[in-house]
Motif scaffolding. Sequence first.
Motif, short mmCIF file in Angstrom:
data_model
loop_
_atom_site.label_atom_id
_atom_site.label_comp_id
_atom_site.label_asym_id
_atom_site.label_seq_id
_atom_site.Cartn_x
_atom_site.Cartn_y
_atom_site.Cartn_z
N UNK A 1 -3.51 82.54 -41.14
CA UNK A 1 -4.01 82.62 -42.50
C UNK A 1 -5.31 81.84 -42.56
N UNK A 2 -6.39 82.56 -42.84
CA UNK A 2 -7.73 81.96 -42.79
C UNK A 2 -8.13 81.55 -44.19
N UNK A 3 -8.46 80.26 -44.37
CA UNK A 3 -8.91 79.79 -45.68
C UNK A 3 -10.39 79.45 -45.58
N UNK B 1 -3.10 81.25 -31.37
CA UNK B 1 -2.66 81.94 -32.58
C UNK B 1 -2.04 80.99 -33.62
N UNK B 2 -2.84 80.07 -34.15
CA UNK B 2 -2.29 79.09 -35.11
C UNK B 2 -1.85 79.76 -36.42
N UNK B 3 -1.09 79.03 -37.22
CA UNK B 3 -0.60 79.57 -38.50
C UNK B 3 -1.71 79.60 -39.54
N UNK B 4 -2.48 78.50 -39.58
CA UNK B 4 -3.49 78.38 -40.64
C UNK B 4 -4.77 77.80 -40.06
N UNK B 5 -5.91 78.27 -40.57
CA UNK B 5 -7.18 77.62 -40.29
C UNK B 5 -7.96 77.55 -41.58
N UNK B 6 -8.60 76.42 -41.79
CA UNK B 6 -9.42 76.23 -42.97
C UNK B 6 -10.76 75.73 -42.44
N UNK B 7 -11.85 76.42 -42.76
CA UNK B 7 -13.10 76.10 -42.06
C UNK B 7 -14.32 76.36 -42.92
N UNK B 8 -15.40 75.69 -42.56
CA UNK B 8 -16.71 75.87 -43.19
C UNK B 8 -17.76 75.87 -42.08
N UNK B 9 -18.73 76.79 -42.15
CA UNK B 9 -19.66 76.92 -41.02
C UNK B 9 -20.69 75.80 -40.91
N UNK B 10 -21.00 75.40 -39.71
CA UNK B 10 -22.14 74.51 -39.45
C UNK B 10 -22.59 74.70 -38.00
N UNK B 11 -23.89 74.82 -37.81
CA UNK B 11 -24.46 74.93 -36.46
C UNK B 11 -24.18 73.63 -35.69
N UNK B 12 -23.86 73.69 -34.43
CA UNK B 12 -23.61 74.85 -33.56
C UNK B 12 -22.14 75.29 -33.47
N UNK B 13 -21.27 74.78 -34.37
CA UNK B 13 -19.86 75.16 -34.30
C UNK B 13 -19.57 76.50 -34.97
N UNK C 1 -12.50 71.85 -46.09
CA UNK C 1 -11.95 72.43 -44.86
C UNK C 1 -10.88 71.50 -44.28
N UNK C 2 -11.21 70.22 -44.16
CA UNK C 2 -10.22 69.29 -43.61
C UNK C 2 -9.08 69.07 -44.61
N UNK D 1 -2.16 74.15 -37.16
CA UNK D 1 -3.43 74.25 -37.87
C UNK D 1 -4.60 73.86 -36.98
N UNK D 2 -5.71 74.58 -37.15
CA UNK D 2 -6.92 74.18 -36.41
C UNK D 2 -8.16 74.46 -37.24
N UNK D 3 -9.27 73.81 -36.83
CA UNK D 3 -10.57 74.08 -37.42
C UNK D 3 -11.65 73.68 -36.41
N UNK D 4 -12.91 73.82 -36.82
CA UNK D 4 -14.03 73.44 -35.95
C UNK D 4 -15.17 72.93 -36.82
N UNK D 5 -15.95 72.00 -36.28
CA UNK D 5 -17.11 71.52 -37.02
C UNK D 5 -18.10 70.85 -36.09
N UNK D 6 -19.18 70.32 -36.69
CA UNK D 6 -20.23 69.59 -35.98
C UNK D 6 -20.88 68.61 -36.95
N UNK D 7 -21.45 67.55 -36.41
CA UNK D 7 -22.43 66.71 -37.10
C UNK D 7 -22.12 66.38 -38.57
N UNK D 8 -23.00 66.85 -39.47
CA UNK D 8 -22.85 66.55 -40.91
C UNK D 8 -21.52 67.07 -41.42
N UNK D 9 -21.03 68.11 -40.83
CA UNK D 9 -19.73 68.66 -41.24
C UNK D 9 -18.63 67.65 -40.99
#
Lengths: 191, 393
Positions: free
Chosen positions: B52-54, B21-33, B62-63, B76-84
């Motif tokens: 709070x989702x950004x 349950x982090x306070x903030x996440x900032x993210x952008x989608x990319x396969x397979x993440x 995102x970063x 804070x947390x996020x997720x990504x892959x490859x080109x991301x």
Amino acid sequence: MADMIEIRWHGRGGQGTVTAAKVLADACLSSGRYVQAFPEYGPERAGAPLRAYNRISTKELRMHCPVLKPQVISVVDATLLDSINVAEGATKEAIFIVNTSKDPKEVRAKLKAEPEQKIFTIDATKIAIECIGRALPNAPMLGALCKATNLVSLEHLLEDVRKSFGKKFSQKIIDGNLEATRRGYGEVKEG
Amino acid sequence: MSKVVAVTGNEAVANALRQVNPDVSSAYPITPATDIMQRFTSFVSNGQVKTEMILVESEHSAMSGCVGASAAGGRVMTATSSQGLALMWEELFIASGSRLPIVMALVNRALSAPLNIHGDHSDGMGARDCGWIQLWSENAQEAYDNTIQAFRIAEHMDIRLPVMVCLDGFIISHSIERIEYLEDEEVKNFVGEFQLLNPLLDIEHPVSYGPLILPDYYMEYRRAHAEVMSKVPNVVVDIAKDFEKISGRKYGLFETYRLDDAEIGVVILNSAAGTSKDVIDEFRDRGIKAGLLKPRVFRPFPYEEIGNSLKHLKAVCVLDRADAFGASYGPLFADIAASLYPYKEKPVLTNKIYGLGGRDYLPEHAELALNELVEIAKTGKVKTFREYIGVRE
């Protein structure tokens, strides 16, 4: 039963084959077994041939690669029998479950199956159309596989079909799939 | 009390993030993440987390969002892959250089071109020297467990560094496996309350982030970062011990499998290690003393401990799921070779590049490597020090 059972599913995109593998994995979690379910990822298109896999084991599953020597082969679309070798790598005593209106003996001849290999057929598409109103043969295929392999009890399987379809669909669709699973279990033929 | 479930690697990571349950996440989608954040944003929408989702327009943003939120004083947390990850490149260094304890799931995927969405380690290896801690995961269970431990490691008051949790794209991220979840309350207690350190939003105690540091002090600053890195292994081991108390699962800096009395061995990361273990059992059944070492903490690399665990072997094959154009050997090989460099008596080392762009790593590949090691151990002769395997010539 062997320590580990490996299953390969052959279907076409849009038939619910991957969902079937997932439901089976969930149902086999019972009695402390280890499970895996994973599709072969390619360009995902409706109608394109696809494979999905299950491993079910009493021991921890560490292997992370496609199933190469399946003991169970479930063919969700019989037209694939003409285009790919579904028997590739099958073990000597492999069990085949094929969605077709044809007789198991006819399928046995077509597959050139070994004498110890078992052939089961089920008209899963017809059952699906009658129960759900759509040619989505995955539920009756699950029922047939459950009967042919004894991997899990019908009650357990029905519970997981209910759970899995219950997330997305109306009660009518869920009931249709439960009935289709039961009929798949009841109507599968060995030969 | 744990709960046994059959879930994908991504689902397991998303559930760990829900439990933290982090306070903030900032993210952008990319396969397979994508699937991780798709599930997590559902948790946000359903009110299952207070995060709070950004949602931003690129991974660079995102970063950047994570950097800002972490400096402000959030978990804070996020997720990504490859080109991301590639697009985050400059921000990765800002995050680590500013000592921001961000946690990021990296679902390992090949880099373009040619475009490929499948699993290999090129992305994580490209970011190995960016000052982040890297934890690598064999399966969904390890990805889940590492994600939970990553918050404790990142936020440890002696560390305060970002952590990347790596798992193999598709092979683990999209495959369903049996794993055990901890109770929400257990995870909550394990990670504990977020402890603030120089938060920007503490206006009573103003601080500056990101100042210009000229040649007179930059080098001391970097040296200090390296010093912090050297404290990471002990912290990782302590946190693993705490984790074992609630989970029953053991973690260290790396895993050894049947290695103590082994004469030959393979070193391999992530999901392919599992497949290799099954093959090692077959070799053992035939009386061949084979073993395996699987790094978990790849950065900081535990040179001393790994060198010590491998030095008694006769021959070792390091398998890399990433190539290094223009370098003689793969990135994992280079570090393993360095870990053995100080020893006079050491194994013969070979390197094989496998599984690029999601090419299957099969038992036959582990057999090939081990059979070759048997020969090397017997004759001392090496045919090829480095080669690609499972590839058309």
